[in-house]
Each structure stands twice: as structure tokens, then as C-alpha cells.
Design a protein around this motif. Sequence first.
Motif, mmCIF file in Angstrom:
data_model
loop_
_atom_site.group_PDB
_atom_site.id
_atom_site.type_symbol
_atom_site.label_atom_id
_atom_site.label_comp_id
_atom_site.label_asym_id
_atom_site.label_seq_id
_atom_site.Cartn_x
_atom_site.Cartn_y
_atom_site.Cartn_z
ATOM 1 N N VAL A 1 9.432 -3.823 -40.950
ATOM 2 C CA VAL A 1 10.000 -5.048 -40.392
ATOM 3 C C VAL A 1 10.381 -4.827 -38.928
ATOM 4 N N GLY A 2 11.099 -3.742 -38.646
ATOM 5 C CA GLY A 2 11.452 -3.422 -37.266
ATOM 6 C C GLY A 2 10.240 -3.110 -36.424
ATOM 7 N N ILE A 3 9.305 -2.397 -37.006
ATOM 8 C CA ILE A 3 8.068 -2.064 -36.292
ATOM 9 C C ILE A 3 7.346 -3.343 -35.875
ATOM 10 N N LEU A 4 7.225 -4.287 -36.786
ATOM 11 C CA LEU A 4 6.578 -5.559 -36.466
ATOM 12 C C LEU A 4 7.339 -6.294 -35.368
ATOM 13 N N ALA A 5 8.668 -6.342 -35.479
ATOM 14 C CA ALA A 5 9.464 -7.068 -34.491
ATOM 15 C C ALA A 5 9.299 -6.469 -33.094
ATOM 16 N N HIS A 6 9.330 -5.156 -32.996
ATOM 17 C CA HIS A 6 9.201 -4.505 -31.688
ATOM 18 C C HIS A 6 7.787 -4.622 -31.135
ATOM 19 N N ALA A 7 6.787 -4.498 -32.002
ATOM 20 C CA ALA A 7 5.410 -4.646 -31.539
ATOM 21 C C ALA A 7 5.178 -6.055 -30.991
ATOM 22 N N TRP A 8 5.745 -7.039 -31.679
ATOM 23 C CA TRP A 8 5.576 -8.416 -31.229
ATOM 24 C C TRP A 8 6.348 -8.677 -29.941
ATOM 25 N N GLU A 9 7.589 -8.182 -29.873
ATOM 26 C CA GLU A 9 8.372 -8.373 -28.658
ATOM 27 C C GLU A 9 7.682 -7.745 -27.459
ATOM 28 N N GLN A 10 7.152 -6.533 -27.639
ATOM 29 C CA GLN A 10 6.478 -5.864 -26.530
ATOM 30 C C GLN A 10 5.210 -6.601 -26.134
ATOM 31 N N THR A 11 4.513 -7.151 -27.119
ATOM 32 C CA THR A 11 3.311 -7.939 -26.826
ATOM 33 C C THR A 11 3.670 -9.141 -25.964
ATOM 34 N N ILE B 1 9.276 3.344 -33.757
ATOM 35 C CA ILE B 1 9.436 2.117 -32.984
ATOM 36 C C ILE B 1 8.853 2.284 -31.586
ATOM 37 N N ALA B 2 9.118 3.430 -30.957
ATOM 38 C CA ALA B 2 8.560 3.686 -29.625
ATOM 39 C C ALA B 2 7.041 3.660 -29.658
ATOM 40 N N ILE B 3 6.468 4.235 -30.696
ATOM 41 C CA ILE B 3 5.008 4.265 -30.816
ATOM 42 C C ILE B 3 4.458 2.856 -30.968
ATOM 43 N N ALA B 4 5.128 2.016 -31.749
ATOM 44 C CA ALA B 4 4.671 0.637 -31.907
ATOM 45 C C ALA B 4 4.654 -0.079 -30.565
ATOM 46 N N ARG B 5 5.694 0.123 -29.764
ATOM 47 C CA ARG B 5 5.771 -0.548 -28.471
ATOM 48 C C ARG B 5 4.721 0.011 -27.510
ATOM 49 N N SER C 1 -0.169 2.435 -36.186
ATOM 50 C CA SER C 1 0.133 3.623 -35.383
ATOM 51 C C SER C 1 1.542 4.114 -35.665
ATOM 52 N N ALA C 2 2.470 3.184 -35.777
ATOM 53 C CA ALA C 2 3.871 3.544 -36.027
ATOM 54 C C ALA C 2 4.069 4.056 -37.448
ATOM 55 N N ILE C 3 3.512 3.359 -38.411
ATOM 56 C CA ILE C 3 3.699 3.733 -39.809
ATOM 57 C C ILE C 3 3.122 5.113 -40.092
ATOM 58 N N ASN C 4 2.060 5.463 -39.384
ATOM 59 C CA ASN C 4 1.410 6.749 -39.636
ATOM 60 C C ASN C 4 2.260 7.957 -39.263
ATOM 61 N N VAL C 5 3.345 7.765 -38.509
ATOM 62 C CA VAL C 5 4.201 8.912 -38.175
ATOM 63 C C VAL C 5 5.415 8.999 -39.101
ATOM 64 N N LEU C 6 5.520 8.125 -40.076
ATOM 65 C CA LEU C 6 6.643 8.179 -41.012
ATOM 66 C C LEU C 6 6.350 9.245 -42.064
ATOM 67 N N GLY C 7 6.568 10.480 -41.683
ATOM 68 C CA GLY C 7 6.258 11.612 -42.541
ATOM 69 C C GLY C 7 7.495 12.338 -43.022
ATOM 70 N N ASP C 8 7.354 13.633 -43.265
ATOM 71 C CA ASP C 8 8.449 14.418 -43.829
ATOM 72 C C ASP C 8 9.676 14.430 -42.929
ATOM 73 N N ILE D 1 -1.528 -6.471 -33.325
ATOM 74 C CA ILE D 1 -0.318 -6.195 -34.089
ATOM 75 C C ILE D 1 -0.584 -5.202 -35.207
ATOM 76 N N ASN D 2 -1.699 -5.373 -35.910
ATOM 77 C CA ASN D 2 -1.973 -4.480 -37.044
ATOM 78 C C ASN D 2 -2.144 -3.042 -36.585
ATOM 79 N N SER D 3 -2.822 -2.835 -35.448
ATOM 80 C CA SER D 3 -3.020 -1.473 -34.946
ATOM 81 C C SER D 3 -1.713 -0.867 -34.460
ATOM 82 N N ALA D 4 -0.889 -1.669 -33.811
ATOM 83 C CA ALA D 4 0.406 -1.167 -33.355
ATOM 84 C C ALA D 4 1.265 -0.776 -34.553
ATOM 85 N N MET D 5 1.256 -1.599 -35.598
ATOM 86 C CA MET D 5 2.032 -1.273 -36.786
ATOM 87 C C MET D 5 1.487 -0.038 -37.490
#
Length: 285
Positions: A244-254, A88-92, A107-114, A101-105
Motif C-alpha cells: 500500500v505504501g509502495i503504491l502510494a509513493h510510486a504514484w506520488e513520485q510519478t 519505499i526509496a526503490i519504488a520512488r 522493484s520495491a517488493i523484490n527487496v522485502l527479504g530476510d 506503476i507495476n514495475s516500480a512496485m
Amino acid sequence: MSGKEKKPNEETTGRARGEEWWQTSIIEMMPGVIRLRGYEIQDLIGRVSFPAMIWLMLRGELPTDEQADLLGIALGAAVDHGPQAPSIAIARMAATCGVGINSAMASAINVLGDVHGGAGEQALAFYGDIAAAMDEGATLTDAVTTRLNRFFAEESGYVPGFGHRFHPVDPRAPRLLEVTRDFAARGVIGGRFATIAEAIEAEITRRKGKRIPLNIDGATAVIYGELGFPPPLTRGLFVLSRSVGILAHAWEQTEQGGRNKGPLPREWLWAYAGTPKRKLPDDGG
């Protein structure tokens, strides 16, 4: 060439070869026609929920209404955990860098690892080891004890799906187990993975002398396991949920604006632990 690839021949050349290149059983599409798993898209629209559509795309068949409801509950439970969660922090932060929005999302999704995002997959695999031992004749207690013995002897860190660095008790987990038990009582699912998770928690508590409760990853893994999803898809389902949260935070920060916001306010600097200030040697050495 893998064993699944067909060697080009007279029957698989030209257009036929091109059509086989991305062979899929998921979608059939041509001008004026879209079929998903054999269903006309216009027949699905307005009749099939989004969780049911996810199920159809992944599993090939439509779920029952109850199965779709339970999948939706699990997806809804993990949508967000605030800006202290790295994704979430990365998205913001990405949103303040002027990207879309797509790049922010992304960036965030790419850290959802192990480490951040993979615990559900690991938890379901852990439950699956215990279920397999029970299928071979072990009791629940023996299967849990054996698997935990192996974990503490061969692996390190936390048992996947248990404990939380922020919550003494993850408020989402007890409710998800309650819902799981309700669906099991109605015969929608068997309830086996819920029983396994509860037995693991009890045994960890016994060994540690304090409760290490089930967390969101362990609880959603219970539901995904009950619904028959394999462990790797559990991570994918978490990505869908957290998006869903990533999108919401990216949009709010935008909308809030801000430029180049880093992980800390600019007046808070990091701790430097390197070589103290020094001078460059003279030219003569």
C-alpha cells in the motif's frame, strides 16, 4: 517426479491431464462462473471485506467479523515507513526511471527479504518455539530463558521483532498490543503470543540493562500468530501491507516527476576508498 504428482495414465491424459496440471482448491472458474473457495464471487462482493477476502483465500474459510477486523488492523499498521525504508526509496527511484506503476512496485517488493521485511516471520517462529516448549510442560519464564540462551549462543544480531534503528519506542507496537489485549478480553483470540512477546521483552531488558522494546514486526507477528497464521505467511502478509505504501509513493513520485533520481542528490557524492589516482604504465613497461 515428486510423490504428489500423478503418473500419466489412461485416466490422466489429454484434457484431463491438462486440467490436473494446475489443480487448485482456491478458485473454480468457467465462462460466466467465478467461485472462490466455493463461494460465488457475486455473493462475496459487497458483503465480504478485503481482510476477510484475504483470510478466505489463504485459509479456505470465512473469518468471523472480529477476526477480519483484527487482521485488517495488523495490515493497516505496517503500510509505510517513509522513503528512508529501502523498499519505499526503490519504488520512488524506479518511478523516476520512466517505468510504470507495476514495475516500480515490483522493484520495491523484490527487496522485502530476510533483512527488510522478514523480521515478522522470524519473530513468529521465535514465539512458536517458546509456545512449543510451554506445550511440553515448560513454564513461560523457563521457555523464554532457554530460547534466548540458544539465540545468543548460536545466532547473531537482534532478537527478531525487538528494537528499532529509528524509533526508541516504535509507536505502533504498544497500540497493537493494546488492541490485541482488547480482542483477547473479548474472547476473539487467546492472547498467548502477546504474553510471550511481553515476556521476551522483559527478559531482554533484564539481560541488556536497558529496554529493547517490541517493534512493528514483533507486534504484527503477535497478531498473526494469535489468528493462527504460520510464520511464512507472516512475510506474505507484510508484503501485502507494505505494498500500500509502495503504491502510494510510486504514484506520488510519478506525479511529482523527476528523472533518474538516485539515492542521493547529485551534488552529494559517495566516499571513494579505492586506489588513488595513477597513470597507465608506458607501453615499454
